[in-house]
Design a protein around this motif. Structure first.
Motif, PDB file in Angstrom:
ATOM      1  N   GLU A 154     -10.360 -14.167   5.116  1.00 27.11           N
ATOM      2  CA  GLU A 154      -9.456 -15.308   4.921  1.00 27.11           C
ATOM      3  C   GLU A 154      -8.547 -15.102   3.715  1.00 27.11           C
ATOM      4  O   GLU A 154      -8.969 -14.622   2.662  1.00 27.11           O
ATOM      5  N   GLY A 155      -7.283 -15.456   3.879  1.00 25.26           N
ATOM      6  CA  GLY A 155      -6.310 -15.376   2.799  1.00 25.26           C
ATOM      7  C   GLY A 155      -5.576 -14.058   2.720  1.00 25.26           C
ATOM      8  O   GLY A 155      -4.584 -13.935   1.995  1.00 25.26           O
ATOM      9  N   THR A 156      -6.036 -13.068   3.469  1.00 25.14           N
ATOM     10  CA  THR A 156      -5.432 -11.738   3.394  1.00 25.14           C
ATOM     11  C   THR A 156      -4.141 -11.682   4.202  1.00 25.14           C
ATOM     12  O   THR A 156      -4.132 -12.025   5.386  1.00 25.14           O
ATOM     13  N   VAL A 157      -3.081 -11.255   3.563  1.00 27.88           N
ATOM     14  CA  VAL A 157      -1.796 -11.040   4.240  1.00 27.88           C
ATOM     15  C   VAL A 157      -1.269  -9.677   3.792  1.00 27.88           C
ATOM     16  O   VAL A 157      -1.759  -9.080   2.838  1.00 27.88           O
ATOM     17  N   LEU A 158      -0.266  -9.203   4.507  1.00 33.71           N
ATOM     18  CA  LEU A 158       0.303  -7.900   4.172  1.00 33.71           C
ATOM     19  C   LEU A 158       1.118  -7.990   2.885  1.00 33.71           C
ATOM     20  O   LEU A 158       2.002  -8.833   2.753  1.00 33.71           O
ATOM     21  N   GLN A 159       0.794  -7.127   1.947  1.00 35.86           N
ATOM     22  CA  GLN A 159       1.533  -7.039   0.688  1.00 35.86           C
ATOM     23  C   GLN A 159       1.481  -5.593   0.215  1.00 35.86           C
ATOM     24  O   GLN A 159       0.425  -5.072  -0.137  1.00 35.86           O
ATOM     25  N   GLY A 160       2.611  -4.940   0.239  1.00 32.42           N
ATOM     26  CA  GLY A 160       2.682  -3.572  -0.239  1.00 32.42           C
ATOM     27  C   GLY A 160       2.770  -3.514  -1.752  1.00 32.42           C
ATOM     28  O   GLY A 160       2.710  -4.534  -2.452  1.00 32.42           O
ATOM     29  N   PRO A 161       2.915  -2.316  -2.315  1.00 32.96           N
ATOM     30  CA  PRO A 161       3.054  -2.172  -3.766  1.00 32.96           C
ATOM     31  C   PRO A 161       4.389  -2.744  -4.249  1.00 32.96           C
ATOM     32  O   PRO A 161       5.353  -2.822  -3.489  1.00 32.96           O
ATOM     33  N   THR A 162       4.415  -3.124  -5.497  1.00 27.34           N
ATOM     34  CA  THR A 162       5.664  -3.598  -6.105  1.00 27.34           C
ATOM     35  C   THR A 162       6.396  -2.474  -6.822  1.00 27.34           C
ATOM     36  O   THR A 162       7.572  -2.615  -7.160  1.00 27.34           O
ATOM     37  N   GLU A 163       5.703  -1.373  -7.103  1.00 22.72           N
ATOM     38  CA  GLU A 163       6.306  -0.220  -7.762  1.00 22.72           C
ATOM     39  C   GLU A 163       5.811   1.050  -7.078  1.00 22.72           C
ATOM     40  O   GLU A 163       4.655   1.112  -6.640  1.00 22.72           O
ATOM     41  N   THR A 164       6.675   2.063  -7.007  1.00 20.98           N
ATOM     42  CA  THR A 164       6.273   3.345  -6.429  1.00 20.98           C
ATOM     43  C   THR A 164       6.689   4.483  -7.367  1.00 20.98           C
ATOM     44  O   THR A 164       7.519   4.305  -8.260  1.00 20.98           O
ATOM     45  N   PHE A 165       6.085   5.641  -7.151  1.00 19.58           N
ATOM     46  CA  PHE A 165       6.425   6.834  -7.931  1.00 19.58           C
ATOM     47  C   PHE A 165       6.271   8.047  -7.019  1.00 19.58           C
ATOM     48  O   PHE A 165       5.706   7.945  -5.920  1.00 19.58           O
ATOM     49  N   GLU A 166       6.749   9.200  -7.496  1.00 19.70           N
ATOM     50  CA  GLU A 166       6.683  10.414  -6.682  1.00 19.70           C
ATOM     51  C   GLU A 166       5.702  11.449  -7.226  1.00 19.70           C
ATOM     52  O   GLU A 166       4.928  12.017  -6.457  1.00 19.70           O
ATOM     53  N   ASP A 167       5.743  11.729  -8.520  1.00 20.14           N
ATOM     54  CA  ASP A 167       4.905  12.790  -9.089  1.00 20.14           C
ATOM     55  C   ASP A 167       3.800  12.251  -9.999  1.00 20.14           C
ATOM     56  O   ASP A 167       2.634  12.536  -9.797  1.00 20.14           O
ATOM     57  N   GLU A 168       4.188  11.479 -11.021  1.00 20.50           N
ATOM     58  CA  GLU A 168       3.180  10.922 -11.910  1.00 20.50           C
ATOM     59  C   GLU A 168       3.695   9.655 -12.572  1.00 20.50           C
ATOM     60  O   GLU A 168       4.904   9.440 -12.705  1.00 20.50           O
ATOM     61  N   TYR A 169       2.739   8.825 -12.959  1.00 27.57           N
ATOM     62  CA  TYR A 169       3.028   7.566 -13.651  1.00 27.57           C
ATOM     63  C   TYR A 169       2.029   7.489 -14.796  1.00 27.57           C
ATOM     64  O   TYR A 169       0.815   7.540 -14.563  1.00 27.57           O
TER      65      TYR A 169
END
Length: 314
Positions: A154-169
């Motif tokens: 219950e309560g789960t909906v689709l939510q992707g990341p708010t930030e992305t990176f390619e090599d390292e963070y």
């Protein structure tokens, strides 16, 4: 250093994970309570079994790094409720806020709990390929999880990341330098590791397995995984490893059951191909040295078939 050594001994010698135990922490949606592996690094170890109603879909490790300047959570969790339960455990241990959630890949048990963290105003980080995978397959992932967990979802909906990176963070909090790294192709799209160089510990995600059999998906290219392992993962020279599934351990163990298994299965399938064998028999190449691993029954034949299909055209 004494505490580090003791933790490593305790976890390396822990009772082997058992996929038949339905729940180890009945007072929570979490399968097990978070345990401090080294100072400041905790992990709630998930079931080494497929997701079930009883384990509430908590079948991966949900880890967090606790500093006076904030908490970094590794894996959003498999549902809104699991993420909320993990947050309650964090708040019982510190007043510091959660400042970042890292999704180790684009699978449901890494990202479906993002729907909770977004309500807390926490930024969510993932590799660009993991974000694309979840965007492409998210609805299917959500439907599958809802069928298993029912009211526990219950309560789960689709939510992707708010930030992305390619090599390292990279971020620094207190005594921790936290390096979120994409090492290269491995288990699934956008798999990342979290490397703590000051502690010589890697939260390896699905780069490394040891208590349950690793799954080989249709888009898991075993030759690429082995190359990433040899050129990048081994180069970390980590003393401590928190894998994506199963208890914290060391490099020897994950090397044996990840690299060792991939090399063994490729050798078995290669010999089968050399003998003129076809796909129908490839499913049943000998994998008995790994039959003690959890999820062997669910995965061994599938893994062999997929490796055959890859190697047939290599």
């Amino acid at each position: 250093m004494i505490r580090f050594a003791l933790a490593a001994v305790v976890f390396a010698s822990a009772t082997h994970a058992n996929e038949n135990i339905p729940d180890q922490y009945p007072g929570s949606l979490l399968y097990s309570a978070p345990v401090e592996f080294i100072p400041g690094v905790f992990s709630a170890i998930g079931a080494t079994a497929p997701p079930t109603y009883e384990n509430a879909g908590h079948n991966n490790n949900l880890s967090f790094i606790m500093t006076d300047e904030g908490v970094v959570v590794i894996n959003g969790g498999g549902s809104y409720g699991l993420a909320a339960a993990l947050h309650e455990e964090i708040k019982a241990r510190t007043d510091a806020p959660v400042v970042l959630v890292v999704n180790e890949n684009g699978q449901g048990h890494a990202m479906l709990g993002n729907s909770y963290w977004i309500t807390q105003g926490v930024p969510i980080l993932a590799h660009v390929d993991a974000a694309a995978e979840f965007e492409d397959r998210g609805f299917q992932i959500l439907e599958s999880a809802e069928r298993v967990s029912r009211d526990r979802h219950e309560g789960t909906v689709l939510q992707g990341p708010t930030e992305t990176f390619e090599d390292e963070y990279i971020l620094e909090l207190g005594d921790f330098r936290i390096e979120v790294r994409y090492l290269g192709p491995s288990h699934s799209a956008g798999d990342v590791v979290v490397w703590l160089p000051n502690q010589n510990l890697v939260i390896a995600g699905d780069m490394a397995f040891h208590e349950r059999m690793l799954p080989i998906f249709e888009d898991t290219y075993t030759l690429d995984w082995l190359e990433t392992w040899d050129t990048e993962f081994e180069a970390l020279n980590a003393t401590y490893v928190i894998p994506g599934h199963g208890h914290p351990t060391n490099m020897d163990q994950v090397r044996r059951y990840t690299k060792g298994y991939l090399e063994y299965l490729r050798a078995q399938v290669g010999a089968h191909l050399d003998a003129g064998g076809g796909l129908s028999d490839a499913y049943y190449v000998d994998q008995s040295p790994y039959a003690h691993l959890d999820t062997f029954e669910e995965l061994a034949t599938k893994n062999a078939g997929r490796v055959f299909e890859q190697m047939e055209f290599e």
